[in-house]
Structure formats: C-alpha cells, structure tokens
Design an enzyme around this catalytic site. Structure first.
Site, mmCIF file in Angstrom:
data_model
loop_
_atom_site.group_PDB
_atom_site.id
_atom_site.type_symbol
_atom_site.label_atom_id
_atom_site.label_comp_id
_atom_site.label_asym_id
_atom_site.label_seq_id
_atom_site.Cartn_x
_atom_site.Cartn_y
_atom_site.Cartn_z
ATOM 1 N N HIS A 1 -33.839 12.161 2.525
ATOM 2 C CA HIS A 1 -33.287 11.062 3.304
ATOM 3 C C HIS A 1 -32.199 10.379 2.474
ATOM 4 O O HIS A 1 -31.877 10.834 1.357
ATOM 5 C CB HIS A 1 -34.385 10.074 3.708
ATOM 6 C CG HIS A 1 -35.255 9.622 2.570
ATOM 7 N ND1 HIS A 1 -34.782 8.831 1.542
ATOM 8 C CD2 HIS A 1 -36.565 9.854 2.285
ATOM 9 C CE1 HIS A 1 -35.757 8.574 0.688
ATOM 10 N NE2 HIS A 1 -36.850 9.198 1.111
ATOM 11 N N HIS B 1 -32.812 9.690 -1.294
ATOM 12 C CA HIS B 1 -32.588 10.833 -2.184
ATOM 13 C C HIS B 1 -31.098 11.061 -2.410
ATOM 14 O O HIS B 1 -30.654 11.317 -3.537
ATOM 15 C CB HIS B 1 -33.170 12.117 -1.567
ATOM 16 C CG HIS B 1 -34.645 12.142 -1.434
ATOM 17 N ND1 HIS B 1 -35.276 12.112 -0.211
ATOM 18 C CD2 HIS B 1 -35.629 12.226 -2.362
ATOM 19 C CE1 HIS B 1 -36.579 12.177 -0.393
ATOM 20 N NE2 HIS B 1 -36.828 12.242 -1.687
#
Length: 283
Positions: free
Chosen positions: A34, A37
């Site tokens: 997501h 990250h």
C-alpha cells in the site's frame, strides 16, 4: 525492474553493484503493498543508487497459524506497485528458498522484545530477527527502511543488527495514514465495511490523548485511551502502553530518559488485529 527468485541471483546481482561502488537501499516487506510501503521505497530511491524490495510472507514470525493463512498475497499487483515506485530489484523467494532447513537460531533481543508485541506474540520477534538478518546478510545494504507503524519492531531490528554486527543504517520512516487517519496496513483489507468505518477512531483517540497529556498523568491517559477505544463499536484493546522510545519499557513520565514518551496500542477490530502509536511531544 527485475524480479529475483533465488538467493544466488540476489547475491550475485547486488554484489556486482556494490563492487561498482553503488549504495544499496533495502525495503523488506511481506507484500500486499500500500502507499505506506511505497513511501519507504520512494525514500530509498532518493537515498541510494540501487533499491531492492523483498516480498516474502515470513512464516517464522507468525505465532498464529490463522493469521499466516489469511495474510493477503497479491504478487502481481505488488510487482506493478514496486515498478512504479522505482524499485530496481524485487526479491520474491519461496519459503523453501529462504528456509531450506529450519532456522533454529534464537536471538538475545533483550528488554525491547520482552513487552507489548513480544509478550502478546511469543516467538514473533525472534522470527522477525531471523528473516531480517537473512535479508541483511544476503544484500549487505547501505541502508534499510522500516515504517514507524511497527515502532517496537524497529527497536528490535536495531538490537539484532547490533548483536550480529551488521554495518548499515536503519532508517525509520513516518506512518502513512488514510485520509480518515487510519494507519495504512495490509490487514485493513480484511475489515468489513462497518469495521473499516469504525477503525479510524483508534488514531482519533490517540491524537486527543496528546492534548489530555498536558494536564494528566500517564496512568490517567492510559486509562482514558483504553476506555475510549473499548467503547467504540467492534473494538477491543489488547494493550495500550506508554513507553520509553528506546527501551520500549513502560514509563510514568512524559519525558523518559531517551526522549518523548510513545503510546503504543494494539486493537482488535472484529478479528483483525490493528496497531498504531503516537508520540507525546513535550509542550
């Protein structure tokens, strides 16, 4: 971006870049990527010549088999996201490639791993130390990047790196949140629509507690935060601790020896386990 599947490929590729004097940034992940990250990868891209991201759901850090089996796996989407974030190499190995035989190492992680997540998830941090030490040894990065949502985990990784003598910089990056305040997590996809609507209350209650801390004791804030979260629909507090930011030990001071106190919480929203934290900055 090139996908690497074996330890041999990874070593050979990264050793070549290192021999050429390139700096290496490593972003370890378990996939289901997501924006949180991707913020780590973007930071690694700014700081380094070469960026490596690993995607590996590490079985040794799951003390609950159901949590391991339900952890989302989205390799195709992950690869697209990694490429868009400017990652040079995606290391996506099999379990057999990482653990050709059982990893029986036990790390002396000390007090940072004995409380909170360490107490609630026996063996979890030893499993984290196993996989991260393997990734550090395989890539020998210049820098490695971790999100502050897993605040205690960063302290554990610093301890492991010191124990094992790894020469690298561990970079802690800020929590990335949804527009409604919920900390981004791969587990959020498991929330029902009703639970997802309720979950932002965790951060809201933590943020409100920072204001309360100006005129309240640590014990009073701990009690009020726990009661407020437990009063929300679908929510049960597993623990809420206010700790020293270096040792992870509970404190009764807003300014313990190593900096501003940090509040760390784990909440079950339905059967989905969510974590968050907040810093009680001295006014």
């Amino acid at each position: 971006m090139k996908v690497l599947r074996t330890v041999g490929e990874l070593r050979e590729t990264i050793d070549g870049h290192r021999s050429a004097g390139k700096t290496i940034g490593l972003v370890p992940t378990m996939g289901a990527l997501h924006a949180g990250h991707l913020s780590l990868m973007e930071r690694a891209r700014r700081d380094n010549d070469i960026v490596v991201a690993s995607v590996f759901v590490n079985p040794t850090q799951f003390n609950n088999p159901d949590d391991l089996s339900t952890y989302p796996r989205t390799e195709e989407a992950d690869c697209k996201a990694l490429e868009s974030a400017g990652v040079d190499y995606a290391f996506i190995p099999s379990v057999e490639e990482i653990y050709p035989e059982p990893d029986t190492r036990q790390f002396d992680l000390g007090e940072v791993a004995s409380v909170m997540e360490g107490a609630m998830r026996p063996g979890h941090f030893n499993g984290v130390a196993q996989i991260v030490s393997k990734l550090f040894e395989m890539t020998r990065p210049t820098r490695a990047y971790f999100g502050e949502k897993d605040f205690q985990q960063i302290a554990v990784i610093r301890r492991m790196a010191s124990l094992e003598g790894f020469d690298l910089e561990i970079v802690a990056c800020p929590i990335v949140r949804e527009s409604d305040g919920l900390a981004m997590s791969s587990r959020n996809v498991r929330l029902t629509p009703e639970q997802r609507a309720a979950a932002p209350a965790i951060h809201r209650i933590l943020a409100e507690s920072v204001e309360r801390a100006v005129s309240s004791t640590v014990a009073e804030v701990k009690k009020s935060v726990t009661e407020a979260i437990d009063a929300e629909p679908f929510m049960t507090t597993e623990y809420y601790e206010i700790v020293d930011p270096l040792t992870m030990q509970p404190t009764d001071s807003w300014m313990p020896p190593n900096g501003s106190a940090v509040g760390c919480v784990t909440v079950y929203c339905g059967d989905v386990r969510l974590i968050d934290n907040i810093t009680y900055t001295k006014k």
